[in-house]
Design an enzyme around this catalytic site. Structure first.
Site, PDB file in Angstrom:
ATOM      1  N   CYS A  51       0.866  -1.176   0.000  1.00 32.70           N
ATOM      2  CA  CYS A  51       0.000   0.000   0.000  1.00 32.70           C
ATOM      3  C   CYS A  51       0.908   1.232   0.000  1.00 32.70           C
ATOM      4  CB  CYS A  51      -0.905  -0.003   1.230  1.00 32.70           C
ATOM      5  SG  CYS A  51      -1.854   1.527   1.420  1.00 32.70           S
ATOM      6  N   ASP A  58      -0.299  -5.850   0.169  1.00 30.00           N
ATOM      7  CA  ASP A  58      -1.540  -6.111  -0.549  1.00 30.00           C
ATOM      8  C   ASP A  58      -1.328  -7.368  -1.378  1.00 30.00           C
ATOM      9  OD1 ASP A  58      -3.099  -3.881   0.258  1.00 30.00           O
ATOM     10  OD2 ASP A  58      -2.050  -2.603  -1.173  1.00 30.00           O
TER      11      ASP A  58
END
Length: 153
Positions: A51, A58
Site C-alpha cells: 500500500c 496487498d
C-alpha cells in the site's frame, strides 16, 4: 528452433529487480502462422505489492491473457517483473494497469487483457480489469476462472 540469444535471465541465476521500473521484460520470437490467434495465459495467484500510504502488504490473484503477434514474453522475466512489485508502493489499479502496459510495450500483442483480483483491505475487495481492445476474431478466450469474492456470507 527458437532464437534465444537475446535472453539473459532464463537459465541464469538472476536477482529480483529492486523495482518494476528496474525490471526487464524479455521476449522471444513467435510464429503465429495461419488461422485463429493463439491466446497465452499467465496466472499469478500470489501477487504482492505494498500500500503506498500505509506500507502494508496487498495481495492479488492476477490473470493475464494475450494474443501474441511476433513476440512472446519470456516467463522467467515476467516472474521477476511481478516479483519486483513486492516492495513497490502503488494502488491496486496502478499495479494492475502498469503490468498490462509493460507487457504491451514489450511484446506489441494483437490483444491483451489483465484482471487483478485483489484480496480485501479494509473489508473491500478491489477487482481491476484492463484490456487493449476486443479479442481477435475466432480466438478462444476462456473465462478467467476466478470466482467473485465471497467472505463468510
Amino acid at each position: 528452433m527458437t532464437d534465444t540469444r537475446n535472453l539473459t535471465q532464463l537459465g541464469s541465476k538472476t536477482q529480483a529487480p529492486a523495482s518494476p521500473e528496474a525490471a526487464t521484460l524479455e521476449t522471444a520470437p513467435f510464429s503465429r502462422g495461419d488461422g485463429p490467434a493463439a491466446i497465452v495465459r499467465f496466472t499469478c495467484p500470489e501477487f504482492t505489492s505494498l500500500c503506498p500510504v500505509t506500507g502494508q502488504p496487498d495481495f492479488a490473484h492476477i490473470v493475464i491473457d494475450y494474443a501474441p503477434d511476433k513476440l512472446l514474453v519470456e516467463s522467467k522475466s515476467l516472474k521477476l517483473f511481478l516479483t519486483s512489485f513486492r516492495n513497490h508502493g502503488a494502488f491496486h489499479e496502478d499495479c494492475t494497469v502498469m503490468i498490462g502496459r509493460r507487457i504491451v510495450e514489450a511484446t506489441k500483442p494483437l490483444w491483451l487483457r489483465i484482471g487483478g483480483y485483489w484480496y480485501p483491505r479494509g473489508g473491500i475487495p478491489i477487482d481491476v480489469f484492463w484490456q487493449t481492445g476486443t479479442p481477435p476474431k475466432d480466438a478462444w478466450v476462456p473465462e478467467t476462472g476466478v470466482p467473485p469474492y465471497r467472505g463468510r456470507g
